[in-house]
Each structure stands twice: as C-alpha cells, then as structure tokens.
Enzyme design. Structure first.
Site, mmCIF file in Angstrom:
data_model
loop_
_atom_site.group_PDB
_atom_site.id
_atom_site.type_symbol
_atom_site.label_atom_id
_atom_site.label_comp_id
_atom_site.label_asym_id
_atom_site.label_seq_id
_atom_site.Cartn_x
_atom_site.Cartn_y
_atom_site.Cartn_z
ATOM 1 N N SER A 248 0.836 -1.181 0.000
ATOM 2 C CA SER A 248 0.000 0.000 0.000
ATOM 3 C C SER A 248 0.886 1.253 0.000
ATOM 4 O O SER A 248 1.748 1.385 -0.852
ATOM 5 C CB SER A 248 -0.954 -0.060 1.194
ATOM 6 O OG SER A 248 -2.054 0.776 1.031
ATOM 7 N N ASP A 466 -8.171 -4.378 -6.661
ATOM 8 C CA ASP A 466 -7.789 -3.617 -5.467
ATOM 9 C C ASP A 466 -8.586 -2.318 -5.376
ATOM 10 O O ASP A 466 -8.574 -1.513 -6.306
ATOM 11 C CB ASP A 466 -6.293 -3.304 -5.514
ATOM 12 C CG ASP A 466 -5.730 -2.884 -4.173
ATOM 13 O OD1 ASP A 466 -6.335 -2.006 -3.515
ATOM 14 O OD2 ASP A 466 -4.690 -3.423 -3.774
ATOM 15 N N HIS A 496 -7.487 -5.744 -1.103
ATOM 16 C CA HIS A 496 -6.340 -4.837 -1.047
ATOM 17 C C HIS A 496 -5.061 -5.648 -0.910
ATOM 18 O O HIS A 496 -4.799 -6.256 0.121
ATOM 19 C CB HIS A 496 -6.519 -3.895 0.142
ATOM 20 C CG HIS A 496 -5.515 -2.788 0.190
ATOM 21 N ND1 HIS A 496 -5.041 -2.153 -0.934
ATOM 22 C CD2 HIS A 496 -4.889 -2.185 1.247
ATOM 23 C CE1 HIS A 496 -4.184 -1.203 -0.580
ATOM 24 N NE2 HIS A 496 -4.078 -1.216 0.732
#
Length: 527
Positions: A248, A466, A496
């Site tokens: 991320s 995602d 994610h």
C-alpha cells in the site's frame, strides 16, 4: 475526518471481522536476540545483525548514527494491544531529526525483529512497511507473522514505526472527546454553507492541533525522511543492500528509497501499489474509481445489477444525511460513518457477507452494524478511545503533498467525482480540499519521484480488484522505476493487496524472488 487510508492494516481488520484472525506464532525458544540464536551460518559473520556495523564510507552521516549498536530486548505491549510473543525483540534506532543537519538533534525510530529460523542460509534483514501512511509496523508485523513464515527461514523479519507514528515521536492532534464530537457534527459531504463552514473549520482546527502536538517533528515526517531512516536501518542492521516488502503506502516509501539510493537496492517487493504519477486529486479519483469498482464487483457476485445496487446505497446515504439512524447504543449512525463502514468491507472479499448483513440491518432502520464497521475502520475501541493512525497519516501526507485544493476548486470537481463513483465520489471530492486545509507546513511535491536508474530489478505486484490502490498504479510504478528495474506481476483477484491473499501463483513468485533472487518475466499474470 479520515481519508480512505492506503493501509494493509485494514485488510487485516477485514479478515478479523470475518472471523479469520491471523495469530502470532508462539515462542520458538530463540533466545534474547543478542546472539546465539538459530540463524544459519551467515548470521555469525561480522556483517550479521548483532555485529557492530562498519561505517558506510559513502555516508555523510556521523558515525554516532551509522555505527550505533542496537540494544534488542523483549517488546512491551503497543497501545491498545498485547505484547508480542517471545520470539520478538524491540529496539530504538537513532536518526537525525533533520537530514540537512546530520550532526544535530536525533529522534528515535521504534523497531521490531524476529530473527531468522535458520532453516536456510541467512540472506539478511527483510524490512516491512504495511502502509498508511501512519501504520505501525511494530504492532503490525507480529499480526502478519504467519504469512511470512517461509521468508523467515532466510531473513530476519523487521519492521518499524516510521517517524511521527506511534512509538516513533507519534503525532497526536486531538483527544478522543474532540474526535467523537467531530464525527457527530461534521458532515464530510457538506450540502449547505453552514455545513461547509463547519467542515473547513474542523480541518483547520485539526491542523492546528497537529502543530501543537507534533511540535519539532511536524516538518520532518515526510516519506523521503522515512526512506533515509530506512537506509540508516539497513546499515545498522548490517546489510549491504536493502531487502524490503512494502504494501500500500509502503510502495510509495519503497519507490522513494529506490530513487534516493538505487545502488543500495537489494530485493524489493511493492504490493498494492500507489500510483506515483498521481497528485492528490489524482489519488482521490483513483480511489473513487477503485472503491466503486470493488462495490460493483460485490453486487455482481450477488447476481445484482451494480448500478441498481449503488443507487440503493445512495438512497440510504441521503436518508442518513437528512436524519442519523438509531443504533443499539447511545450513538447514531451518520452518513459519514455509514460511508466509512461500507468502505472497510471492500478491502477484503471475505468481508463482503458482512457488508450484506450491515446493509440489510440499515434498511430495517438499525445502524448498529455499519457503526461497528466504521469504528473498526477508525480504530475506536468500545471505551471510546481512538488510535492516532489517522493523525500520523495526515501529518505525513500533508507534508508530502504540495497541492492545496481550495473549497471552490473542490466544488467544481464534484460532478466529475460523482460520475466516477456515485457512492464514494462526493466524499473523496470534498476530501481533496478538506484533508490539508490550512495545514501549518507546506508540502514538498506534487507526486513522488521514484525513478531508480541502475537499481536491481524491483518486483511490482498489482491486483486488478484492489479498491484502495487501483491496479493501474502498478503499471505506472513499474514504468517510472525505469526500464530493467520495474517488473510487473499481475493478479486477477479481489481485495487490497495480492501476497497472502489466496493465490499460490503470486505467493510462489514473490517467494522465489525474495528467497532466490529469481526475477519473473515482466507482465506475468496470475489468474
């Protein structure tokens, strides 16, 4: 106010809500972390993690920083959590507050480590950042430890609280009472002049609180600062190259490191990739597109028309905007909290059934489930205490981002945001102006520089489903890292991130790269 954070911790929260908690492994009898553990032959060398590191001749930092000896000891319990198992050791790394003044004041960076199990020749340390910005690696890594068991055979697993986060001079901008009051009174999609005034006044008050609470560090918590901290970490841990897994926001941090120190790149994996070409408005558009795509996929999985499903949610949100909904407790479900609750369930396909139940309850007039989900997203415990992750996130991202969208500019863009996402667009459109409104320090760049000519190949992993870091950013990251550097691995999945999300193809490819150095063909697809 809290932005849709780019954090792997939310994916973990989704798993926990689905009743699939990731446990910490038990004590393996490793020892005290000061030598003598089962670490393989290479761990005993002068370049091992417990040896006094040699000063880096290319470094401009003083030896008091580059040659410091870490004192590893049993970890204390992070705030709101329990102490990790006995295989974990914690320490504090000393780094310059201001890298422009390397001989000046220092701050402490909290570290956590589990030594290699010694089942293979030790490669070095593998450093993790799980996202945010503002996520704590010290509390996060033990939660994910089982996922990385095969990597621990040849690496010491290491993570840290970046500067401005938790135990590393953590930023606190307001107290719990003020946070809860803001949740109740601030409409994150203001419809009237009065609501706009309240929205932007709250944003300004938050920034002023950060300036008071962060004091000396408010201007020194950038992603570039954290990347420089990682290079000190690399050297003090005894590694010639940095081996790293960023998830991320951690991909932005990893890309920044590669740009600053291309010759020191070892084996870097970037998963759930933040688009490095996007400015703050571009990021908001990306997230609006990504969350709407995930919501559409959710409705499709139920055999429902995504457009009709979204329209139903929009109708619910308008009801809540007009009048908050009762819950089983003494708090009400507002429109803003409902959006937040819906959002967290889209970080993992495993929590889609949780979303179904919460929406059914809300249709019956009970907002308890969506409120509980919002509390999980906002890291609010039953006693009313909130974590400061969102405080750190805002301090870091507003120091990074130069753009300061005005309220008028945000309003002009609302139509486009609604077209991208009827459910999330308006919230994210307003957020472009509210997030860093009247921030006490100037931002540093419009978008991060990640070009890394001459660096070793970097594995970039993108997931087509995602929501928080849409897939398109992965290809852009691979391209911007440079030819022969960025290598793209695609997973056609949901949720994610990709690694540890159920694909043997993804996990095997990443493990081969990290454990043996095997670089896959650019463009490989796991379906």
């Amino acid at each position: 106010m809290q932005r849709f954070v780019r954090s792997a911790a939310l994916a973990a929260a989704g798993v926990l809500m689905a009743g699939l908690a990731v446990g910490c492994s038990s004590d393996d009898g490793e020892g005290d972390g000061k030598g003598g553990g089962r670490n393989g032959g290479k761990d005993a060398s002068a370049n091992g993690p417990d040896a006094t590191p040699k000063p880096d001749p290319s470094s401009t930092l003083p030896a008091s920083v580059t040659a410091q000896k870490l004192d590893w000891s049993r970890c204390e319990a992070p705030e709101g959590s329990t102490a990790p198992g006995a295989q974990w050791r914690c320490s504090t790394l000393k780094v310059p507050l201001d890298y422009a003044k390397p001989e000046g004041e220092t701050i402490g960076i909290a570290l956590i480590r589990a030594k290699s199990t010694g089942k293979g020749d030790r490669i070095g340390s593998l450093i993790f950042n799980f996202g945010g910005p503002g996520g704590s690696g010290v509390s996060g890594l033990p939660s994910f430890a089982d996922m990385y068991g095969s990597l621990r055979e040849r690496y010491d697993l290491v993570s840290f609280d970046p500067r401005g986060v938790a135990a590393s001079e953590g930023v606190r901008c307001r107290d719990d009472r003020t946070t809860q009051a803001a949740e109740r009174k601030v409409d994150l999609t203001p419809d009237t002049a009065a609501e706009e005034e309240t929205y932007f006044k709250d944003a300004a008050d938050f920034g002023a609180g950060c300036a008071r609470g962060a004091k000396k560090v408010i201007g020194h918590v950038s992603t570039a600062d954290a990347a420089r901290d990682m290079d000190v970490m690399r050297q003090v841990l005894g590694d010639d190259k940095l081996h790293y897994m960023g998830i991320s926001y951690g991909t932005e941090l990893g890309g920044t490191y590669a740009h600053l120190f291309p010759e020191r790149v070892g084996r870097l994996t970037l998963d759930a990739v933040v688009d490095p070409s996007a400015d703050s408005v571009g990021h908001a558009e990306n997230q609006a597109r990504g969350f709407q795509r995930a919501l559409d996929n959710y409705f499709t999985s139920l055999g429902q028309n995504p457009k009709s499903g979204s329209a139903k949610i929009v109708k619910l949100l308008k009801r809540l905007d007009a009048a908050p909904m009762r819950t089983s407790g003494d708090r009400e479900l507002t429109e803003s909290l409902a959006i937040t609750g819906i959002t967290i369930t889209l970080y993992s396909k495993q929590t889609w059934p949780t979303l179904t139940r919460a929406l059914q309850d809300a249709e019956k007039g009970d907002g308890s489930s969506l409120l509980q989900l919002a509390d999980a997203y906002n890291e609010r415990d039953p006693s009313g205490h909130y974590s400061t992750q969102s405080h750190s996130q805002r301090a870091i991202s507003c120091l990074d981002d130069k753009a300061r969208t005005t309220p008028e500019e945000a309003k002009q863009r609302l139509g486009r945001f609604r077209e991208i996402s009827p459910v999330f667009g308006e919230f994210l459109g307003w957020d472009t102006a509210g997030w860093c409104h009247d921030w006490p320090v100037a931002g540093q760049h419009e978008s991060p520089e990640v070009s890394a000519p001459g660096a070793a190949p970097i594995l970039v992993v993108g997931n087509t489903g995602d929501p928080a870091t849409p897939y398109e950013g992965a290809r852009k990251m691979a391209d911007e890292l440079g030819k022969g550097v960025g290598t793209l691995l695609t997973w056609k999945g949901e949720g994610h991130g990709a690694y540890g999300n159920g694909s043997d193809c993804v996990d095997g490819t990443v493990n081969d790269y990290l454990l043996t150095g095997k670089v896959p063909k650019d463009g490989k697809v796991c379906s």
